[in-house]
Scaffold this motif. Structure first.
Motif, short mmCIF file in Angstrom:
data_model
loop_
_atom_site.label_atom_id
_atom_site.label_comp_id
_atom_site.label_asym_id
_atom_site.label_seq_id
_atom_site.Cartn_x
_atom_site.Cartn_y
_atom_site.Cartn_z
N ILE A 169 0.85 -1.20 0.00
CA ILE A 169 0.00 0.00 0.00
C ILE A 169 0.88 1.25 0.00
O ILE A 169 0.73 2.15 -0.83
CB ILE A 169 -0.94 -0.01 1.23
CG1 ILE A 169 -1.98 -1.13 1.09
CG2 ILE A 169 -1.62 1.35 1.39
CD1 ILE A 169 -2.87 -1.29 2.31
N ARG A 172 2.97 1.59 -3.31
CA ARG A 172 2.18 1.92 -4.50
C ARG A 172 1.76 3.38 -4.49
O ARG A 172 1.77 4.03 -5.53
CB ARG A 172 0.96 1.01 -4.59
CG ARG A 172 1.34 -0.36 -5.09
CD ARG A 172 0.17 -1.09 -5.70
NE ARG A 172 0.67 -2.21 -6.49
CZ ARG A 172 -0.10 -3.12 -7.05
NH1 ARG A 172 -1.41 -3.05 -6.91
NH2 ARG A 172 0.42 -4.09 -7.76
N ILE A 173 1.38 3.88 -3.31
CA ILE A 173 1.03 5.30 -3.24
C ILE A 173 2.26 6.14 -3.57
O ILE A 173 2.20 7.06 -4.39
CB ILE A 173 0.47 5.66 -1.85
CG1 ILE A 173 -0.86 4.95 -1.63
CG2 ILE A 173 0.30 7.17 -1.71
CD1 ILE A 173 -1.44 5.15 -0.24
N SER A 176 3.20 6.29 -7.31
CA SER A 176 2.15 6.65 -8.26
C SER A 176 2.18 8.17 -8.51
O SER A 176 2.80 8.92 -7.76
CB SER A 176 0.79 6.27 -7.69
OG SER A 176 0.51 7.11 -6.58
N PRO A 177 1.47 8.62 -9.54
CA PRO A 177 1.30 10.07 -9.70
C PRO A 177 0.68 10.71 -8.46
O PRO A 177 0.99 11.86 -8.14
CB PRO A 177 0.36 10.17 -10.90
CG PRO A 177 0.67 8.95 -11.70
CD PRO A 177 0.93 7.87 -10.68
N LEU A 178 -0.16 9.97 -7.74
CA LEU A 178 -0.71 10.50 -6.50
C LEU A 178 0.40 10.82 -5.50
O LEU A 178 0.41 11.88 -4.87
CB LEU A 178 -1.70 9.49 -5.89
CG LEU A 178 -2.29 9.87 -4.53
CD1 LEU A 178 -3.15 11.13 -4.63
CD2 LEU A 178 -3.13 8.71 -3.96
N ARG A 180 3.49 11.46 -6.20
CA ARG A 180 4.27 12.60 -6.70
C ARG A 180 3.56 13.91 -6.36
O ARG A 180 4.18 14.88 -5.93
CB ARG A 180 4.44 12.46 -8.20
CG ARG A 180 5.24 13.56 -8.85
CD ARG A 180 5.55 13.22 -10.29
NE ARG A 180 4.35 13.08 -11.10
CZ ARG A 180 4.17 12.14 -12.02
NH1 ARG A 180 5.10 11.25 -12.26
NH2 ARG A 180 3.05 12.08 -12.70
N THR A 181 2.24 13.92 -6.53
CA THR A 181 1.49 15.13 -6.21
C THR A 181 1.54 15.40 -4.71
O THR A 181 1.67 16.55 -4.28
CB THR A 181 0.04 14.98 -6.70
OG1 THR A 181 0.07 14.82 -8.12
CG2 THR A 181 -0.79 16.20 -6.35
N ARG A 183 4.03 14.72 -2.77
CA ARG A 183 5.35 15.28 -2.48
C ARG A 183 5.45 16.71 -2.97
O ARG A 183 6.08 17.56 -2.34
CB ARG A 183 6.43 14.39 -3.09
CG ARG A 183 6.57 13.07 -2.30
CD ARG A 183 7.29 11.99 -3.09
NE ARG A 183 8.52 12.46 -3.66
CZ ARG A 183 8.83 12.38 -4.97
NH1 ARG A 183 7.98 11.85 -5.82
NH2 ARG A 183 9.98 12.82 -5.40
N ILE A 205 -6.47 12.39 1.67
CA ILE A 205 -6.17 11.00 1.29
C ILE A 205 -4.95 10.51 2.08
O ILE A 205 -4.96 9.42 2.66
CB ILE A 205 -5.90 10.90 -0.23
CG1 ILE A 205 -7.18 11.18 -1.02
CG2 ILE A 205 -5.36 9.51 -0.58
CD1 ILE A 205 -6.98 11.21 -2.52
N MET A 209 -5.11 7.49 4.70
CA MET A 209 -4.36 6.26 4.43
C MET A 209 -3.30 6.02 5.52
O MET A 209 -3.08 4.88 5.93
CB MET A 209 -3.69 6.32 3.05
CG MET A 209 -4.66 6.17 1.89
SD MET A 209 -5.80 4.79 2.05
CE MET A 209 -4.68 3.39 1.97
#
Ligand SMILES: Nc1ncnc2c1ncn2[C@@H]1O[C@H](COP(=O)(O)OP(=O)(O)O)[C@@H](O)[C@H]1O
Ligand SMILES: [Mg+2]
Lengths: 336, 265
Positions: A169, A172-173, A176-178, A180-181, A183, A205, A209
């Motif tokens: 989990i 993968r977060i 992912s582009p998520l 990156r956003t 950060r 989010i 999480m």
């Protein structure tokens, strides 16, 4: 042998649980820059809710009272504990995370956590107040006929499996582009907003999480110990997780592993099993807290990014579309 | 002023106070679609504050902002950006601990990999889109001469490189309108020439409209069709540089002797 193996198994359980906790805080702070100073509240939420789903009904007459009490199998109770923590993450996140100001996240999380601590420890119908939950049957005992040591080994395996799921989990977060956003928002919330990123949504989010992982860790502790009460989640426990993340290195999950091993296992948990020194019972806990504080200061001075710093993502890790020139042929070559 | 059909951005009686101090005071102007316009004025005139108000980074206290035919006055910054109005900052605001490449991959809109479910259960969705975006980013970086720096942390770039990165990053977002706050502050003349070349290229090829806050009147003269002058929070005048040069009020408040010299020389 009879003593050492169960002891090591217990340490392994704490190591695995703290890995999960450190990754959870990493998602919140290391990825998204959310200053969550009440992380232990989410751990407690997972512990309490997994407890009341797995325990039988409480009875006021016997002096044990709590909500629910559904006798559910522990693995399902664990999922419920994680979900409850994730929901609490959204609730506290909605109060603490603000589009225009990120400076008061720390104080608002701390304040909401304090309110919840006061409520839970004084309002007994919820989780039996200061006495807390107790008497949870060892998980799996309804299916297996095992003694306590065997249960400890089984729990090491169960925690390992759950930990691997949590690793995926978190990774993968992050990748992912998520991630990156998240950060980017951590680096500069206002600039990320100027590029159309809804920083509140993304941080919520991350908050929830991270809280889910906290809840999973809390549930694993509940299943292992069979009891949970307010003495187990004072605000000092939040500090231990923070210290583990900062010492190990934020923004990458291997840093979390190193930090949880050094701070949470070597210093915090291993020293619990040293017998108290006669006539000076508080010496060991005091030394423990001093060691954690000292390791934090040492890292902040000598290596502020932590023992394992955040990895730099090199471009060749990104696959190019077919037919595109490879980075090595680009001007200057890769990473030169 | 600007014909209705060409009107792209309209700022109407915008005012904003910090405490008791009126930084922007009844500011009104219009920008035509496809133009490159300049917002000029002495330090402290309220230009950056106006930029923040238009882009939604500051809450508008009074007045209205219309963009592309719609009222965007009360929209938060990220929603304004999603409508295609992108702003940059007077001080470069790169994401320091992201690489140059990653800095370019953040801005593109509609990234499906930003959904939690895709991130957790279908990572290939994000990876596929990233491959296409990275491919485009390579082209953009090459255009700006930043390709060799793609794996460098953005925080390690020089001041001039950061300015180029800001524009490259903004280009990746496919905006309709770029609001650049002093994009050429503190950089050398060679780089200024490169930057204004990029601005013209983006206008001509991608049809992006520009409003730049700019102190360098040579640059304004060279690339801007229209100029808005602000002083003490107000719009003092609007028009071409030639018109403004004949406006005694503008000359007194801002342009001063410098402009006369240039007009003569
Ligand atoms: N956040 C703030 N708080 C208080 N005063 C501010 C703030 N931002 C700007 N100001 C003041 O508002 C005036 C206009 O500032 P600014 O918009 O930055 O001008 P410009 O960009 O034209 O140089 C200045 O006098 C400045 O000191
Ligand atoms: Mg300014």
């Amino acid at each position: 042998m009879d003593l050492i193996l169960p002891y090591l198994a217990t340490l392994a359980i704490f190591f695995f649980v703290y890995n999960i906790l450190t990754w959870g805080l990493n998602i919140q702070f290391g990825y998204a820059g959310v200053l969550d100073f009440t992380f232990i509240t989410f751990v407690a939420c997972g512990a309490y809710f997994s407890g009341v789903f797995a325990l039988g009904p409480g009875q006021k007459s016997t002096g044990f009272e709590w909500i629910l009490g559904l006798n559910w199998p522990f693995p399902i109770a664990l999922v419920m504990g994680a979900l409850a923590a994730g929901l609490l993450g959204i609730v506290i996140g909605l109060i603490a995370i603000n589009r225009l100001r990120s400076d008061y996240m720390a104080i608002v999380t701390l304040a909401t956590g304090t309110v919840i601590y006061g409520l839970v420890s004084n309002y007994t119908p919820l989780f039996d107040g200061f006495d807390g939950l107790a008497g949870l049957q060892t998980p799996f005992s309804q299916w297996l006929n095992i003694n306590y040591n065997q249960f400890t080994y089984l729990w090491v395996g169960f925690c390992a499996v759950v930990m691997v799921i949590c690793w995926f989990i978190a990774q993968r977060i992050l990748n992912s582009p998520l991630g990156r956003t998240m950060r980017a928002i951590r680096e500069d919330q206002e600039a990320a907003e100027a590029f159309g990123k809804d920083s509140v949504r993304v941080r919520l989010i991350a908050m929830s999480m991270g809280a889910v992982l906290a809840g999973v860790g809390g549930a694993l502790l509940m299943g292992f110990i069979g009891a949970f009460n307010p003495a187990g989640w004072t605000s000092g426990e939040t500090f231990v997780v923070w210290a583990a993340l900062i010492v190990g290195g934020r923004g990458n999950n291997w840093g979390g592993v190193v930090g949880s091993f050094v701070v949470a296992v070597l210093v915090n948990e291993a020293t619990r099993y040293i017998p108290p020194i006669p006539g000076n019972a508080t010496l060991i806990p005091t030394v423990r807290n001093m060691l954690i504080g000292a390791s934090l200061i040492a890292v902040l001075w000598l290596r502020p990014e932590g023992i394992i710093p955040e990895a730099r993502r090199r471009f060749y890790q990104l696959p190019l579309l077919p037919g595109r020139r490879t980075p090595a042929e680009g001007v200057g070559g890769a990473g030169s | 002023m600007v014909p209705e059909a060409d009107l792209f951005l309209r700022v109407e009686h915008l005012s904003h106070s910090f405490g008791g101090f009126k930084a922007v005071d009844d500011c009104t102007f219009e920008i035509a679609r496809g133009s490159i316009s300049a917002l000029i004025g002495p330090n402290g005139a309220g230009k950056s504050t106006a930029v923040g108000l238009i882009a939604g980074a500051l809450k508008v206290q009074s007045g209205r902002v219309y963009f592309d035919g719609q009222d965007v006055t009360r929209l938060p910054a990220y929603k304004v950006a999603r409508r295609g109005l992108l702003r940059t900052y007077q001080v470069s605001r790169e994401f320091p601990l992201l690489t140059v490449m990653e800095n370019l991959l953040v801005p593109p809109p509609d990234q499906r990999g930003e959904s939690l479910l895709n991130a957790l259960f279908r990572p290939s969705v994000g990876r596929r889109q990233d491959a296409a975006l990275a491919s485009r980013a390579v082209d953009v970086l090459e255009t700006y001469g930043l390709l060799p720096l793609r794996d460098e942390y953005a925080g390690n770039l020089s001041g001039g490189e950061k300015r180029l990165l800001e524009l490259a990053r903004a280009e990746m977002a496919n905006p309709k309108f770029m609001l650049l706050d002093e994009p050429m502050a503190g950089i050398n003349p060679a780089l200024i020439a490169r930057l204004d070349g990029h601005i013209r290229r983006l206008r001509d090829q991608a049809g992006i409209t520009f409003l730049l806050v700019e102190h360098n009147l040579d640059v304004v003269e060279r690339i801007c069709d229209q100029v808005v002058v602000m002083a003490s929070g107000r719009t003092l005048a609007e028009g071409s540089m030639a018109e403004l040069r004949r406006n005694p009020e503008v000359v007194r408040a801002y342009l001063g002797g410098g402009l006369d010299e240039r007009a003569v020389g």
